[in-house]
Design a protein around this motif. Structure first.
Motif, PDB file in Angstrom:
ATOM      1  N   THR A   1       0.823  -1.211   0.000  1.00  0.00           N
ATOM      2  CA  THR A   1       0.000   0.000   0.000  1.00  0.00           C
ATOM      3  C   THR A   1       0.858   1.263   0.000  1.00  0.00           C
ATOM      4  N   ILE A   2       2.015   1.207   0.634  1.00  0.00           N
ATOM      5  CA  ILE A   2       2.906   2.371   0.628  1.00  0.00           C
ATOM      6  C   ILE A   2       3.229   2.779  -0.805  1.00  0.00           C
ATOM      7  N   TYR A   3       3.531   1.779  -1.646  1.00  0.00           N
ATOM      8  CA  TYR A   3       3.877   2.074  -3.037  1.00  0.00           C
ATOM      9  C   TYR A   3       2.661   2.508  -3.839  1.00  0.00           C
ATOM     10  N   ALA A   4       1.483   2.116  -3.384  1.00  0.00           N
ATOM     11  CA  ALA A   4       0.267   2.520  -4.100  1.00  0.00           C
ATOM     12  C   ALA A   4      -0.158   3.938  -3.764  1.00  0.00           C
ATOM     13  N   THR A   5       0.286   4.464  -2.615  1.00  0.00           N
ATOM     14  CA  THR A   5      -0.190   5.778  -2.169  1.00  0.00           C
ATOM     15  C   THR A   5       0.872   6.869  -2.239  1.00  0.00           C
ATOM     16  N   ALA A   6       2.114   6.561  -1.895  1.00  0.00           N
ATOM     17  CA  ALA A   6       3.167   7.584  -1.865  1.00  0.00           C
ATOM     18  C   ALA A   6       3.628   7.911  -3.273  1.00  0.00           C
ATOM     19  N   ARG A   7       3.863   9.196  -3.517  1.00  0.00           N
ATOM     20  CA  ARG A   7       4.297   9.639  -4.840  1.00  0.00           C
ATOM     21  C   ARG A   7       5.669  10.308  -4.825  1.00  0.00           C
ATOM     22  N   SER A   8       6.252  10.431  -3.650  1.00  0.00           N
ATOM     23  CA  SER A   8       7.555  11.085  -3.552  1.00  0.00           C
ATOM     24  C   SER A   8       8.282  10.532  -2.333  1.00  0.00           C
ATOM     25  N   PRO A   9       9.603  10.728  -2.239  1.00  0.00           N
ATOM     26  CA  PRO A   9      10.329  10.266  -1.046  1.00  0.00           C
ATOM     27  C   PRO A   9       9.808  10.891   0.241  1.00  0.00           C
ATOM     28  N   ASP A  10       9.404  12.164   0.185  1.00  0.00           N
ATOM     29  CA  ASP A  10       8.907  12.822   1.390  1.00  0.00           C
ATOM     30  C   ASP A  10       7.594  12.203   1.875  1.00  0.00           C
ATOM     31  N   GLU A  11       6.728  11.816   0.937  1.00  0.00           N
ATOM     32  CA  GLU A  11       5.484  11.148   1.322  1.00  0.00           C
ATOM     33  C   GLU A  11       5.737   9.738   1.835  1.00  0.00           C
ATOM     34  N   ALA A  12       6.735   9.068   1.263  1.00  0.00           N
ATOM     35  CA  ALA A  12       6.987   7.666   1.616  1.00  0.00           C
ATOM     36  C   ALA A  12       7.704   7.518   2.955  1.00  0.00           C
ATOM     37  N   ARG A  13       8.518   8.509   3.345  1.00  0.00           N
ATOM     38  CA  ARG A  13       9.338   8.354   4.546  1.00  0.00           C
ATOM     39  C   ARG A  13       8.511   8.063   5.804  1.00  0.00           C
TER      40      ARG A  13
ATOM     41  N   HIS B   1      18.745  -0.231   4.046  1.00  0.00           N
ATOM     42  CA  HIS B   1      18.703   0.266   2.669  1.00  0.00           C
ATOM     43  C   HIS B   1      17.627   1.334   2.468  1.00  0.00           C
ATOM     44  N   LEU B   2      17.198   1.974   3.580  1.00  0.00           N
ATOM     45  CA  LEU B   2      16.056   2.881   3.480  1.00  0.00           C
ATOM     46  C   LEU B   2      16.314   4.065   2.544  1.00  0.00           C
ATOM     47  N   THR B   3      17.513   4.589   2.530  1.00  0.00           N
ATOM     48  CA  THR B   3      17.799   5.739   1.663  1.00  0.00           C
ATOM     49  C   THR B   3      17.591   5.379   0.199  1.00  0.00           C
ATOM     50  N   GLY B   4      18.118   4.238  -0.218  1.00  0.00           N
ATOM     51  CA  GLY B   4      17.935   3.807  -1.608  1.00  0.00           C
ATOM     52  C   GLY B   4      16.493   3.482  -1.925  1.00  0.00           C
ATOM     53  N   ILE B   5      15.769   2.942  -0.944  1.00  0.00           N
ATOM     54  CA  ILE B   5      14.344   2.626  -1.149  1.00  0.00           C
ATOM     55  C   ILE B   5      13.556   3.908  -1.375  1.00  0.00           C
ATOM     56  N   LEU B   6      13.820   4.928  -0.564  1.00  0.00           N
ATOM     57  CA  LEU B   6      13.121   6.210  -0.731  1.00  0.00           C
ATOM     58  C   LEU B   6      13.497   6.877  -2.055  1.00  0.00           C
TER      59      LEU B   6
ATOM     60  N   PHE C   1      11.306   6.278  -5.066  1.00  0.00           N
ATOM     61  CA  PHE C   1      10.005   6.923  -5.230  1.00  0.00           C
ATOM     62  C   PHE C   1      10.074   8.144  -6.152  1.00  0.00           C
ATOM     63  N   GLU C   2      11.273   8.484  -6.608  1.00  0.00           N
ATOM     64  CA  GLU C   2      11.364   9.556  -7.591  1.00  0.00           C
ATOM     65  C   GLU C   2      10.694   9.100  -8.879  1.00  0.00           C
ATOM     66  N   ALA C   3      10.069  10.016  -9.566  1.00  0.00           N
ATOM     67  CA  ALA C   3       9.271   9.688 -10.754  1.00  0.00           C
ATOM     68  C   ALA C   3      10.113   8.957 -11.788  1.00  0.00           C
ATOM     69  N   GLY C   4       9.650   7.783 -12.177  1.00  0.00           N
ATOM     70  CA  GLY C   4      10.296   7.021 -13.240  1.00  0.00           C
ATOM     71  C   GLY C   4      11.524   6.259 -12.833  1.00  0.00           C
ATOM     72  N   LYS C   5      11.948   6.340 -11.570  1.00  0.00           N
ATOM     73  CA  LYS C   5      13.187   5.690 -11.148  1.00  0.00           C
ATOM     74  C   LYS C   5      12.893   4.328 -10.537  1.00  0.00           C
ATOM     75  N   HIS C   6      12.280   3.468 -11.342  1.00  0.00           N
ATOM     76  CA  HIS C   6      11.988   2.115 -10.883  1.00  0.00           C
ATOM     77  C   HIS C   6      12.079   1.178 -12.074  1.00  0.00           C
ATOM     78  N   ASN C   7      12.018  -0.119 -11.792  1.00  0.00           N
ATOM     79  CA  ASN C   7      12.276  -1.131 -12.812  1.00  0.00           C
ATOM     80  C   ASN C   7      11.009  -1.748 -13.387  1.00  0.00           C
ATOM     81  N   GLY C   8       9.910  -1.020 -13.385  1.00  0.00           N
ATOM     82  CA  GLY C   8       8.685  -1.575 -13.957  1.00  0.00           C
ATOM     83  C   GLY C   8       8.865  -1.964 -15.407  1.00  0.00           C
TER      84      GLY C   8
END
Length: 417
Positions: free
Chosen positions: A307-319, A347-352, A355-362
């Motif tokens: 759910t965190i990944y479904a709701t947070a849109r930025s590192p600040d929201e996810a932290r 690894h929390l810093t890298g995980i956050l 959450f930057e836009a487009g910086k994932h492996n989808g």
């Protein structure tokens, strides 16, 4: 008259022309005899004009089928005896590359068929042994890759994909902005990133210009990224983070099923997205949530992570969401999730950053599915080089491959160099 017709149909221009057409219905083939009408030619080696011919050598090429019949081009190709450089050189023919026994259009057909079916099936379709088609594929893929520019690569997705079941893996590197595969190499260790950095430089890219690297939490990948891409921000991919949660959930289920046999058969219900549950799975999960089992609690923790990944849109929201989740996981009295909490905290810093836009492996995961579909069509590859060539053909978006045959008007190549 028919010779003139086929001269034009094949796209030949003077002094090349079709001299004779032989049709053999019993043999299932049609043969075009092509001749060169001149007696002098530019030296292919040094460019000296009007050099005399030394001799002519007979050559043959397989062409696209004529209706249901195999078609072949035959020509006595002149060799130039140059008075300038002193070399005897065969002149190039306009319908085939040097050293090939297929026309360019036939090779373009091979490259069009290969991504949609196995090379074995393509070979049966065009009645050519697969090993000969693989040579065509590897030649054109290698030539096209050599001309690719990676100067604009800034965000890179890294993942691994199986080449052979349980035996060998490839590391794949993906340009997240252009959404294309840019490098694939055997292995999944630190040296793979070194090879990628070298290949990136060869193609005009700059490792120090890469701003983001998205990957899983592999220690080898992390070490390689720190050494070869020191300026890049490391982003741990959301897919792998959620996959770690699913793995912890399954550990809890497997431990509890020994004392709670009613949990047998619930694995896929637990791992699937609720929106994809079937009616029996929905009933199973309703029963599970009314129970007091550890597995039910583990599923709720895993779903909270998703759910965190479904709701947070930025590192600040996810932290803050991650901090609450980590606090819950540490206190849940489920060892697999307590271990996972320690891993994610490290690894929390890298995980956050992920959450930057487009910086994932989808997109990388989608590419991997396409590669595994190609592997399944082929029922595996004997050589890792074949799999890598097919990976570039399927996901590389190569722009310097021969134009598909049915998009061409003439046999003379325009976009193959």
């Amino acid at each position: 008259m028919i010779e003139m017709l086929f001269t034009q149909a094949l796209g030949l221009v003077a002094p090349w022309q079709v001299k004779q057409v032989d049709f053999n219905r019993e043999a299932g083939r049609i043969d075009f005899q092509v001749t060169f009408g001149g007696s002098r030619h530019i030296c292919p080696a040094c460019g000296a004009a009007a050099q005399p011919f030394h001799d002519r050598l007979a050559r043959s090429w397989r062409h696209l089928d004529f209706f249901q019949y195999e078609a072949y081009l035959h020509a006595e190709v002149p060799r130039v005896a140059c008075s300038g450089c002193g070399k005897v050189t065969q002149i190039p023919v306009p319908w085939a590359r040097e050293g090939s026994r297929f026309t360019l259009l036939f090779e373009a057909l091979t490259l069009m068929l290969a991504p949609t079916m196995s090379v074995l099936a393509a070979g049966r379709l065009v009645r050519v042994p697969p090993r000969r088609l693989w040579r065509v594929i590897e030649h054109h893929v290698g030539k096209a890759r050599a001309r690719e520019s990676h100067a604009g690569v800034r965000t890179v997705g890294i993942d691994e994909t199986a080449c052979r079941r349980g035996q060998q893996y490839l590391s794949v590197f993906y340009d997240l902005d252009a959404q294309r595969l840019i490098f694939a190499t055997p292995g999944r260790d630190k040296s793979c990133l070194e090879r990628f950095a070298e290949d990136l430089s060869v193609h005009g890219g700059q490792p120090q210009a890469v701003t983001h690297v998205s990957m899983d939490m592999s220690r080898s990948f992390q070490a390689g990224a720190a050494e070869h891409f020191p300026q890049a921000t490391v982003c741990f991919d959301r897919f792998h983070v959620v996959a770690l949660g699913s793995k912890a959930l399954d550990e809890v289920r497997r431990a509890e099923v020994k004392s709670q046999p009613e949990l047998k058969g619930t694995r896929w219900s637990l791992l699937k997205n609720p929106s994809a549950w079937t009616i029996p799975q929905l009933q199973t999960m309703h029963w599970l949530q009314r129970s007091n089992l550890k597995t039910a609690r583990a599923w709720r923790i895993k779903q909270a992570l998703r759910t965190i990944y479904a709701t947070a849109r930025s590192p600040d929201e996810a932290r803050p969401l991650f901090q609450r989740w980590l606090s819950w996981a540490r206190r849940c009295r489920l060892d697999p999730f307590k271990r996972l909490a320690r891993t994610l905290t490290t690894h929390l810093t890298g995980i956050l950053n992920g959450f930057e836009a487009g910086k994932h492996n989808g997109r990388v995961e989608a590419m991997n599915r396409a590669l595994q579909e190609a592997r399944a069509r082929a029922r595996g590859y004997r050589r890792v080089e074949n799999f890598i060539a097919m990976a570039y053909l399927v996901a590389g978006k190569l722009t310097h491959l021969p134009t598909p045959p049915f998009a061409q008007i003439a046999l003379v190549p325009h976009k193959t160099e």
